[in-house]
Write a protein that holds these residues in place. Sequence first.
Motif, PDB file in Angstrom:
ATOM      1  N   HIS A  62       1.116  -1.306   0.146  1.00  0.00           N
ATOM      2  CA  HIS A  62      -0.892  -0.087   0.105  1.00  0.00           C
ATOM      3  C   HIS A  62       0.651   0.705  -0.084  1.00  0.00           C
ATOM      4  CE1 HIS A  62      -3.775  -1.670   0.690  1.00  0.00           C
ATOM      5  NE2 HIS A  62      -2.938  -2.892   0.909  1.00  0.00           N
ATOM      6  N   CYS A 103      -2.506   4.426  -4.735  1.00  0.00           N
ATOM      7  CA  CYS A 103      -3.577   4.386  -5.537  1.00  0.00           C
ATOM      8  C   CYS A 103      -4.360   5.946  -5.149  1.00  0.00           C
ATOM      9  CB  CYS A 103      -4.448   3.297  -4.859  1.00  0.00           C
ATOM     10  SG  CYS A 103      -6.255   3.275  -5.180  1.00  0.00           S
ATOM     11  N   GLY A 104      -4.570   6.447  -3.483  1.00  0.00           N
ATOM     12  CA  GLY A 104      -5.241   7.051  -3.244  1.00  0.00           C
ATOM     13  C   GLY A 104      -6.962   6.955  -3.458  1.00  0.00           C
ATOM     14  N   GLU A 159       1.568   8.673  -5.396  1.00  0.00           N
ATOM     15  CA  GLU A 159       0.101   8.211  -4.890  1.00  0.00           C
ATOM     16  C   GLU A 159      -0.257   6.500  -4.802  1.00  0.00           C
ATOM     17  OE1 GLU A 159      -1.779   8.819  -1.710  1.00  0.00           O
ATOM     18  OE2 GLU A 159      -1.899  10.840  -2.515  1.00  0.00           O
ATOM     19  N   ASN A 214      -7.668  -0.172  -6.058  1.00  0.00           N
ATOM     20  CA  ASN A 214      -8.569  -0.419  -5.048  1.00  0.00           C
ATOM     21  C   ASN A 214     -10.192   0.390  -5.592  1.00  0.00           C
ATOM     22  OD1 ASN A 214      -6.477  -0.877  -2.635  1.00  0.00           O
ATOM     23  ND2 ASN A 214      -6.554   1.045  -2.732  1.00  0.00           N
ATOM     24  N   GLN A 222       4.363  13.304   1.552  1.00  0.00           N
ATOM     25  CA  GLN A 222       4.047  12.164   0.103  1.00  0.00           C
ATOM     26  C   GLN A 222       2.304  13.329  -0.872  1.00  0.00           C
ATOM     27  OE1 GLN A 222       2.346   8.749   2.006  1.00  0.00           O
ATOM     28  NE2 GLN A 222       1.272   8.751  -0.328  1.00  0.00           N
TER      29      GLN A 222
HETATM   30  C1  GLC Z   1      -1.614   4.216   1.611  1.00  0.00           C
HETATM   31  C2  GLC Z   1      -1.264   5.008   0.126  1.00  0.00           C
HETATM   32  C3  GLC Z   1      -2.867   4.796  -0.523  1.00  0.00           C
HETATM   33  C4  GLC Z   1      -3.360   3.841  -1.034  1.00  0.00           C
HETATM   34  C5  GLC Z   1      -3.516   3.628   0.473  1.00  0.00           C
HETATM   35  C6  GLC Z   1      -4.948   1.864   0.274  1.00  0.00           C
HETATM   36  O1  GLC Z   1      -1.882   4.276   2.677  1.00  0.00           O
HETATM   37  O2  GLC Z   1      -0.700   6.017   0.771  1.00  0.00           O
HETATM   38  O3  GLC Z   1      -2.574   5.709  -1.998  1.00  0.00           O
HETATM   39  O4  GLC Z   1      -4.905   4.470  -1.506  1.00  0.00           O
HETATM   40  O5  GLC Z   1      -2.705   2.743   1.340  1.00  0.00           O
HETATM   41  O6  GLC Z   1      -3.891   0.831  -0.871  1.00  0.00           O
END
Ligand code: GLC
Length: 474
Positions: free
Chosen positions: A162, A377-378, A375, A244, A302
């Motif tokens: 992640h 995913c975000g 990032e 995600n 980040q």
């Molecule tokens: C992490 C990442 C984020 C992502 C999240 C869930 O915290 O920084 O970008 O969406 O994990 O996968």
Amino acid sequence: MRVAVISAEAVPYSKTGGLGDVAGALPKALKQIGVDSLLITPCYWQTKGEYLWQTAIDDLWIAWRGGSHRAKAFYSNANGSPTFLIDYPPLFHRDSIYGYTEDYERFAFFNHAALALLQRIGVAPDILHLNDWHCGFAAVELASRRLYEAYWRATRSVFSIHNMAYQGGFGLDELPALGFTSDFARNSFAFNGYASAMKAGLEVSDTLSTVSRRYAYEIQTHENGYGLDWLMRQRENRLIGITNGVDYDVWNPQTDPELPAHFSIDDLAGKRECKRAMLERFSLPVDLDRPVYACVTRLTSQKGVELIRQGASDILASGGFFVALGSGEKDTENFLQALRDYAPSRVGIYIGYNEKLAHLVEAGSDIFLMPSKFEPCGLNQMYSLRYGTVPIVRAVGGLDDTVQNWDAVDGTGNGFKFGPYRADKLLEKIYEARFAYEDKETWAKIQKNGMAVDNSWENAARNYVDLYSWTMAR
Ligand code: GLC
Ligand code: ADP
């Protein structure tokens, strides 16, 4: 197919960021498509009692630091899938979920306990789905034990990244005390003279995934691999990106209980009421025609906070409100407070973590800023899309995969996207968005393009099932 998802945080039991959202939603989505899934996560002091439905196991004995320690496991279904919460107060009942020098030790214990629990249940899972560095210990323990224990022989591991920036480093000398005495274990953890739980997980797990396709590529580069890009390139044929999903039971403007009014793609009227409520909540003048730029984020580098700092006065000069909900680095928190003091009728700030307010900000804002440096995913940009709040993002990781730049000629796109990590590039997009906002028809088109996107977990869960099948076949 039996899948055990292991995670250091999971909604609604605990959450500091997107990992919590994902680990709470994925087991539920798997269950809904017929997978026999369960979740194992720690029981923190922060976990609400209402989610601890019953004590499932009262005497889970864990071999630890030369002794035997008694933990408990609560059972719940509050996230929509069977969940076991490991309770061991000396390590998990603390003021915050992370942030202790001995975090590596806390999660090593949690991993041992998760495997002990799965053994106690009496049916080994086909897949152990491990998440981030906190679960690197279980990857090594499984890889060692299945060599000589029939119980674990058929279990395969999937390790999901992640965030590559957090690797769970500690001294190699600590390994024996954590129960890792073999050369195999030492070599798995060893990384530049110390031990890395992330590296161990990435090296020994059967397959790897990360949370967007673009990030799967980025972590193979020097810039985003945080020293492990060589390992990602080496294991590239075992690595895939699965973007995600969004839990639309929780993030849906038609039903969201945190909102004063509801709205949908067919009727956006309620969004104006949410904007009014949000402006009032932040003690700002109720000027509904002035655009609101918003952020909901951990305040770390980040997230591109320095671009927002550099661009803040121009954002205000472009004629908008600016609203931020976040906590993290002290100097950014101080900067936001100072910005509020400088322009109290245009800036609204909430320093801290506030789940309910996050929903109101998503619904009540017009434009969501996510100029991340990286990032994986975000999630907030995807929540924004569903809430008719147009995202301005940097084209990295999952932001690049989920946001399409608005094209006025053919009317496609659901947000605004820039490349170089520079404040002037962010500002260009802010001006472009500002211009589009002035034309009601154009703006409604961009909003609706975003609201129509389907980022539901069902698609993502099916991709995970394919990954699990592939992993089991290996
Ligand atoms: C992490 C990442 C984020 C992502 C999240 C869930 O915290 O920084 O970008 O969406 O994990 O996968
Ligand atoms: P990351 O996990 O890197 O922080 P994501 O966008 O994947 O980023 O997920 C962040 C999650 O945490 C979202 O659900 C967001 O709403 C939530 N969040 C972040 N900061 C706050 C805050 N200060 N208050 C409430 N929710 C927050």
